[in-house]
Motif scaffolding. Structure first.
Motif, PDB file in Angstrom:
ATOM      1  N   LEU A 269       0.845  -1.243  -0.022  1.00 34.10           N
ATOM      2  CA  LEU A 269       0.133   0.109  -0.137  1.00 34.10           C
ATOM      3  C   LEU A 269       0.806   1.266  -0.070  1.00 34.10           C
ATOM      4  O   LEU A 269       1.823   1.262   0.664  1.00 34.10           O
ATOM      5  N   CYS A 271       0.509   4.909   1.153  1.00 37.97           N
ATOM      6  CA  CYS A 271      -0.636   5.683   1.910  1.00 37.97           C
ATOM      7  C   CYS A 271      -0.058   6.987   2.211  1.00 37.97           C
ATOM      8  O   CYS A 271       0.960   7.478   1.673  1.00 37.97           O
ATOM      9  N   CYS A 276      -3.195   4.635   6.515  1.00 40.19           N
ATOM     10  CA  CYS A 276      -2.894   3.468   6.664  1.00 40.19           C
ATOM     11  C   CYS A 276      -1.240   3.300   6.670  1.00 40.19           C
ATOM     12  O   CYS A 276      -0.711   4.343   6.876  1.00 40.19           O
ATOM     13  N   THR A 278       2.042   2.743   4.879  1.00 39.36           N
ATOM     14  CA  THR A 278       2.895   2.512   3.692  1.00 39.36           C
ATOM     15  C   THR A 278       3.871   1.479   3.706  1.00 39.36           C
ATOM     16  O   THR A 278       4.448   1.207   4.643  1.00 39.36           O
ATOM     17  N   ALA A 287      -7.225  -1.498  -0.704  1.00 38.05           N
ATOM     18  CA  ALA A 287      -6.707  -0.045  -0.928  1.00 38.05           C
ATOM     19  C   ALA A 287      -7.833   1.051  -0.855  1.00 38.05           C
ATOM     20  O   ALA A 287      -7.764   1.993  -0.294  1.00 38.05           O
ATOM     21  N   TYR A 290      -9.271   2.983   2.226  1.00 37.33           N
ATOM     22  CA  TYR A 290      -8.454   4.032   2.676  1.00 37.33           C
ATOM     23  C   TYR A 290      -8.559   5.427   1.712  1.00 37.33           C
ATOM     24  O   TYR A 290      -8.005   6.384   1.914  1.00 37.33           O
ATOM     25  N   VAL A 294      -5.351   6.308  -2.563  1.00 34.80           N
ATOM     26  CA  VAL A 294      -4.474   5.429  -2.003  1.00 34.80           C
ATOM     27  C   VAL A 294      -4.323   4.274  -3.074  1.00 34.80           C
ATOM     28  O   VAL A 294      -3.110   3.590  -3.394  1.00 34.80           O
ATOM     29  N   THR A 298      -0.939   3.327  -5.271  1.00 30.88           N
ATOM     30  CA  THR A 298      -0.565   2.143  -4.958  1.00 30.88           C
ATOM     31  C   THR A 298      -0.310   1.317  -6.319  1.00 30.88           C
ATOM     32  O   THR A 298       0.760   0.780  -6.726  1.00 30.88           O
TER      33      THR A 298
END
Length: 480
Positions: A269, A271, A276, A278, A287, A290, A294, A298
């Motif tokens: 991820l 973030c 969240c 990272t 994902a 969030y 995000v 990603t």
């Protein structure tokens, strides 16, 4: 009295002139200049004809009365076109271009059989919260509760949802705070989650997301992230992203390249702002919990590309859109009956389908050995068919139903003037687009994920060679 008569003599063509100017301005905002020139010419000729009929000394009384009727009819017709067509289109564009607004619903839950009925009953009680996951939204709720309660909120922090839910059910805490996007994960943890808990308070948290990667959409290539959600709430609501697709657009060569990325792709991820962690490994679909940015970041990290815009699509409304288009022509590579709707039968080859079966085709995976991979191909086929239908002149007769469908189906962070520029470009040349597609692949596994805690879930570990091929595919689409 004489002055009133003089004004009355000119009032009808003056009204027509005002309405004509308003219509011209509305058309100017939406249509290409070549069509604007034609419309101005037509409006000027009609206005000139009415003025001549009303003011010429050579016309008799009957003609002058007829000219006034004509002026009224033309003015009403122009008002209708302005309100029902031009303004409707502009309103639709404004509504779908609010993709920088994101809504997250956060809830307070208690046991179903508890005595707590309203949020005030929890003043002084103990709350269970997630220690790290989705902490931004949790803190949003905690701050609001602290403003309402006499006592400071007492809380117990948990590393995962399993422990938090179990302590609630064991009466070790009185309530829990949950992002509604995680409801499915709690259902997975405990099959009786829905029947054992109840929501007694919710807050909607709105957030504005800035887009810093705009492009000159009619002159240079750009990339759009398409996030397909499956939710009954507003399109702005944060939710798992069950469909993840990149659309590389080359407006000069009229080429579109679609890249499907499986929802179960096991990825790190990317973030921001503490929503969240990272680098935490999770399924791509999670994902979206969030926020769409995000998911976008990603995917940028996976494929090594810069995404200019995102579009969120509620696939539940695909059927409405397809029906508004009068159905679409899709290709099926085998005979099958849809698992999600047994009334939808597909034969091998090309066929025309309505909205209900187009949606069933886009969701189908159980009829294929490749499962979710093949579902991605079907989704690309439906999108390809819709693009083809949307770029034909036949859509004009269904414009109103199409605009109504679009309002509930799409949300994008593309600006209003960028969407208008694309529409003007397409209306100007009515070009056919070459739509090609590919997908990235991987191998299946069962592992824990960041969002669902220690519960092993099916994931797809990426195959790097297919990612490299997708990168090359995007580059080839973008080349001038």
């Amino acid at each position: 009295m004489e002055n009133i008569k003089k004004i009355g003599k000119h009032i009808f063509w003056i009204i027509q002139l005002i309405v004509s100017l308003v219509l011209t301005y509305s058309v100017y905002k939406l249509l290409p200049l070549k069509y604007l020139a034609i419309i101005i010419l037509i409006l000027a000729v009609l206005l000139g004809l009415v003025i001549f009929m009303q003011l010429s000394s050579k016309t008799n009384k009957a003609v002058k009365i007829g000219s006034k009727v004509l002026a009224i009819v033309l003015s009403m017709l122009m008002i209708f076109v302005n309100v029902k067509v031009i303004n409707k289109a502009q309103e639709t564009i404004n509504k779908i271009s609010n993709g920088n607004i994101q809504t997250t619903t956060v809830s307070v839950l208690v046991k179903k059989d508890s005595a707590f009925q309203k949020i005030e009953d929890l003043d002084g009680k103990r709350f269970g919260i997630m220690k790290i996951i989705d902490r931004e939204n949790t803190d949003f709720m905690l701050n609001r509760l602290n403003e309402q309660f006499t006592n400071q909120v007492s809380k117990t922090e948990y590393a995962n949802g399993e422990e938090m839910l179990q302590d609630l059910l064991d009466d070790k805490t009185d309530a829990i705070i949950m992002n509604e996007g995680f409801r499915d994960s709690f259902n997975l943890i405990d099959k009786k989650f829905e029947s054992d808990t109840k929501v007694i308070y919710t807050l909607d948290k709105q957030k504005t997301i800035e887009n810093l990667k705009s492009a000159s959409v009619t002159k240079e290539s750009f990339i759009v992230y398409i996030s397909g959600i499956d939710t009954t709430g507003p399109i702005t609501t944060t939710s798992r992203s069950d469909v993840n697709m990149l659309m590389a657009v080359n407006p000069v060569k009229k080429k579109i390249g679609l890249v499907f990325i499986p929802r179960d792709y096991y990825v790190p991820l990317q973030c921001h702002d503490g929503v969240c962690e990272t680098g935490a490994m999770d399924k791509l679909t999670h994902a979206g919990l969030y926020g769409v940015e995000v998911s976008q970041a990603t995917i940028e990290n996976i494929l090594g590309v810069d995404i200019n815009y995102n579009i969120r699509i509620n696939f539940d409304t695909v059927k409405t859109m397809v029906d508004a288009l009068g159905g679409v022509d899709i290709y099926s590579d085998k005979d099958l009956t849809a698992y999600t709707d047994s009334s939808c039968h597909f034969t091998e080859g090309k066929q025309h389908v309505g909205g209900k079966c187009a949606l069933a085709f886009a969701r189908e995976r159980y009829s294929y050995e490749a499962g979710d991979r093949h579902r991605g191909e079907n989704q690309q086929e439906v999108i390809r068919a819709m693009v083809k239908k949307l770029t034909t002149t036949n859509i004009i007769k269904n414009y109103e139903s199409i605009l109504n469908a679009v309002q509930g189906m799409f949300q994008t962070n593309m600006k209003t003037d960028e969407i208008t520029a694309l529409i003007q470009m397409q209306i100007n040349d009515m070009s056919k687009w070459d739509v090609q597609s590919t997908l990235v692949d991987g191998t299946g596994d069962m592992v824990p994920t960041y969002s669902y805690g220690s519960t092993p879930l099916y994931v797809m570990k990426p195959n790097q060679s297919t990612i490299d091929e997708a990168k090359e595919f995007i580059i080839n689409t973008e080349e001038k």
